[in-house]
Every structure is written in structure tokens, then in C-alpha cells.
Design an enzyme around this catalytic site. Structure first.
Site, PDB file in Angstrom:
ATOM      1  N   ASP A  29     -16.934 -38.154  24.361  1.00 57.99           N
ATOM      2  CA  ASP A  29     -16.597 -36.793  23.935  1.00 57.99           C
ATOM      3  C   ASP A  29     -15.571 -36.874  22.809  1.00 57.99           C
ATOM      4  O   ASP A  29     -14.633 -37.665  22.863  1.00 57.99           O
ATOM      5  CB  ASP A  29     -16.046 -35.995  25.122  1.00 57.99           C
ATOM      6  CG  ASP A  29     -16.038 -34.512  24.848  1.00 57.99           C
ATOM      7  OD1 ASP A  29     -16.827 -33.789  25.497  1.00 57.99           O
ATOM      8  OD2 ASP A  29     -15.251 -34.055  23.989  1.00 57.99           O
ATOM      9  N   ILE A  30     -15.756 -36.032  21.792  1.00 58.27           N
ATOM     10  CA  ILE A  30     -14.871 -36.070  20.626  1.00 58.27           C
ATOM     11  C   ILE A  30     -13.468 -35.565  20.959  1.00 58.27           C
ATOM     12  O   ILE A  30     -12.505 -35.884  20.258  1.00 58.27           O
ATOM     13  CB  ILE A  30     -15.501 -35.245  19.469  1.00 58.27           C
ATOM     14  CG1 ILE A  30     -14.994 -35.709  18.117  1.00 58.27           C
ATOM     15  CG2 ILE A  30     -15.307 -33.753  19.658  1.00 58.27           C
ATOM     16  CD1 ILE A  30     -15.802 -35.163  16.943  1.00 58.27           C
ATOM     17  N   GLY A  92     -17.793 -22.064  30.437  1.00 53.04           N
ATOM     18  CA  GLY A  92     -17.231 -22.630  29.212  1.00 53.04           C
ATOM     19  C   GLY A  92     -18.186 -23.502  28.422  1.00 53.04           C
ATOM     20  O   GLY A  92     -17.752 -24.335  27.619  1.00 53.04           O
ATOM     21  N   GLN A  93     -19.501 -23.316  28.605  1.00 48.62           N
ATOM     22  CA  GLN A  93     -20.450 -24.106  27.811  1.00 48.62           C
ATOM     23  C   GLN A  93     -20.334 -23.704  26.350  1.00 48.62           C
ATOM     24  O   GLN A  93     -20.371 -22.513  26.014  1.00 48.62           O
ATOM     25  CB  GLN A  93     -21.893 -23.889  28.303  1.00 48.62           C
ATOM     26  CG  GLN A  93     -22.903 -24.780  27.576  1.00 48.62           C
ATOM     27  CD  GLN A  93     -24.323 -24.652  28.116  1.00 48.62           C
ATOM     28  OE1 GLN A  93     -24.601 -23.849  29.012  1.00 48.62           O
ATOM     29  NE2 GLN A  93     -25.228 -25.449  27.572  1.00 48.62           N
ATOM     30  N   HIS A  99     -25.753 -31.243  28.899  1.00 47.74           N
ATOM     31  CA  HIS A  99     -25.001 -32.507  28.861  1.00 47.74           C
ATOM     32  C   HIS A  99     -24.188 -32.609  30.140  1.00 47.74           C
ATOM     33  O   HIS A  99     -23.594 -31.637  30.592  1.00 47.74           O
ATOM     34  CB  HIS A  99     -24.090 -32.573  27.636  1.00 47.74           C
ATOM     35  CG  HIS A  99     -23.282 -31.335  27.406  1.00 47.74           C
ATOM     36  ND1 HIS A  99     -23.803 -30.204  26.801  1.00 47.74           N
ATOM     37  CD2 HIS A  99     -22.006 -31.038  27.719  1.00 47.74           C
ATOM     38  CE1 HIS A  99     -22.881 -29.277  26.760  1.00 47.74           C
ATOM     39  NE2 HIS A  99     -21.774 -29.742  27.318  1.00 47.74           N
TER      40      HIS A  99
HETATM   41  P1  5GP Z   1     -19.339 -27.833  26.992  1.00 51.34           P
HETATM   42  O1  5GP Z   1     -18.092 -27.038  26.737  1.00 51.34           O
HETATM   43  O2  5GP Z   1     -20.523 -27.239  26.245  1.00 51.34           O
HETATM   44  O3  5GP Z   1     -19.628 -28.109  28.417  1.00 51.34           O
HETATM   45  O4  5GP Z   1     -19.040 -29.259  26.362  1.00 51.34           O
HETATM   46  C1  5GP Z   1     -19.231 -29.586  25.020  1.00 51.34           C
HETATM   47  C2  5GP Z   1     -18.455 -30.849  24.765  1.00 51.34           C
HETATM   48  O5  5GP Z   1     -18.900 -31.406  23.537  1.00 51.34           O
HETATM   49  C3  5GP Z   1     -16.952 -30.635  24.639  1.00 51.34           C
HETATM   50  O6  5GP Z   1     -16.268 -31.407  25.622  1.00 51.34           O
HETATM   51  C4  5GP Z   1     -16.643 -31.069  23.219  1.00 51.34           C
HETATM   52  O7  5GP Z   1     -15.396 -31.734  23.089  1.00 51.34           O
HETATM   53  C5  5GP Z   1     -17.803 -31.981  22.884  1.00 51.34           C
HETATM   54  N1  5GP Z   1     -18.135 -32.010  21.468  1.00 51.34           N
HETATM   55  C6  5GP Z   1     -18.215 -30.943  20.625  1.00 51.34           C
HETATM   56  N2  5GP Z   1     -18.560 -31.347  19.399  1.00 51.34           N
HETATM   57  C7  5GP Z   1     -18.713 -32.705  19.466  1.00 51.34           C
HETATM   58  C8  5GP Z   1     -19.080 -33.693  18.501  1.00 51.34           C
HETATM   59  O8  5GP Z   1     -19.346 -33.413  17.330  1.00 51.34           O
HETATM   60  N3  5GP Z   1     -19.126 -34.979  18.932  1.00 51.34           N
HETATM   61  C9  5GP Z   1     -18.851 -35.327  20.225  1.00 51.34           C
HETATM   62  N4  5GP Z   1     -18.915 -36.618  20.521  1.00 51.34           N
HETATM   63  N5  5GP Z   1     -18.508 -34.421  21.166  1.00 51.34           N
HETATM   64  C10 5GP Z   1     -18.454 -33.126  20.779  1.00 51.34           C
END
Ligand code: 5GP
Ligand code: ZN
Length: 113
Positions: A29-30, A92-93, A99
Site C-alpha cells: 500500500d502506498i 471507506g472504500q 482489494h
Molecule cells: P480502500 O480505502 O479503497 O479500502 O483502500 C485503497 C487503498 O489503496 C488505500 O489504503 C490507499 O493507500 C491505497 N492506494 C491508493 N492509491 C494507491 C497507489 O497508487 N498505489 C498503491 N500501491 N496503493 C494505493
């Protein structure tokens, strides 16, 4: 399709990959929320858990097994870790390509915020 994780799957956007096979990739994760924060992502675009069909059952099972394998490889099997799927806004998606988050390396609060 304008999907960040499809772009990572295709290689158009770089990511630090830690695993890949014909169906899945996993990468760091970034913006890590724990010392270990991996994302296990199917190559197929599925926007949210709401779009899962029975044909995805094996894929979701494999995501879970790969998450456990990666956590175990990194030494977190005994102390523990968390694997999380967020669906839509209350969870919070932010990236609408499913993923599995794999979080480890610190005490994780429950219930989540
Ligand atoms: P969500 O909030 O949708 O469950 O998780 C999305 C995740 O993707 C977050 O933890 C966010 O830090 C990660 N993320 C967003 N953009 C990028 C990216 O460009 N590269 C990587 N490796 N992770 C990302
Ligand atoms: Zn996608």
C-alpha cells in the site's frame, strides 16, 4: 476503463509487487496503516463486493489464502494480522476495484473506527 488498480495490474502505474500469478497480484500500500500493509488484488476488475458472483468464489478464496501466505512468509502468522475488505462509503472504500488489505506489525484496534 479509468481504474487505478487495473492500471497497476497492466503495469501502466508502478507498484512494489510482492506476489503475482495468473489471477492475482499483491503489492505494498502506498500509504501504509501498519508496518506491513499489503493489498491483494484480482487481475479481473470487480468494482465492489456487491458485484461478486458465484464464479468469483474461488478467486476470493485464493485472495484470502494468498494474504495468509504472505503474512506467514513475513513472520506474522503467530502474533497475528488483519485481512480487510472495505465496501463502499461507510467502510471507506476509495478504490473501486476489490482489494484485500493485509495489515500487521502493530496492535490493531477493534472495533475499527
Ligand atoms: P480502500 O480505502 O479503497 O479500502 O483502500 C485503497 C487503498 O489503496 C488505500 O489504503 C490507499 O493507500 C491505497 N492506494 C491508493 N492509491 C494507491 C497507489 O497508487 N498505489 C498503491 N500501491 N496503493 C494505493
Ligand atoms: Zn479495475
Amino acid at each position: 476503463m479509468d481504474c487505478l488498480f487495473c492500471r497497476i495490474v497492466s503495469g501502466e502505474v508502478p507498484a512494489t509487487k510482492v506476489f503475482e500469478n495468473e489471477r492475482l497480484i499483491a503489492f505494498n500500500d502506498i500509504n501504509p496503516a501498519a508496518p506491513l500493509h499489503l493489498l491483494v488484488v484480482p487481475r479481473e476488475h470487480v468494482a465492489t463486493l456487491n458485484a461478486l458472483e458465484s464464479r468469483h468464489d474461488a478467486l476470493v478464496g485464493e485472495m484470502t489464502r494468498v494474504a495468509a501466505m504472505l503474512a506467514e512468509e513475513r513472520g506474522y502468522a503467530e502474533r497475528g494480522y488483519r485481512a480487510v475488505l472495505n465496501c463502499n462509503s461507510d467502510a471507506g472504500q476509495t478504490v473501486f476495484h476489490i482489494h484485500l488489505h493485509v495489515l500487521a506489525g502493530r496492535r490493531l484496534g477493534w472495533p475499527p473506527g
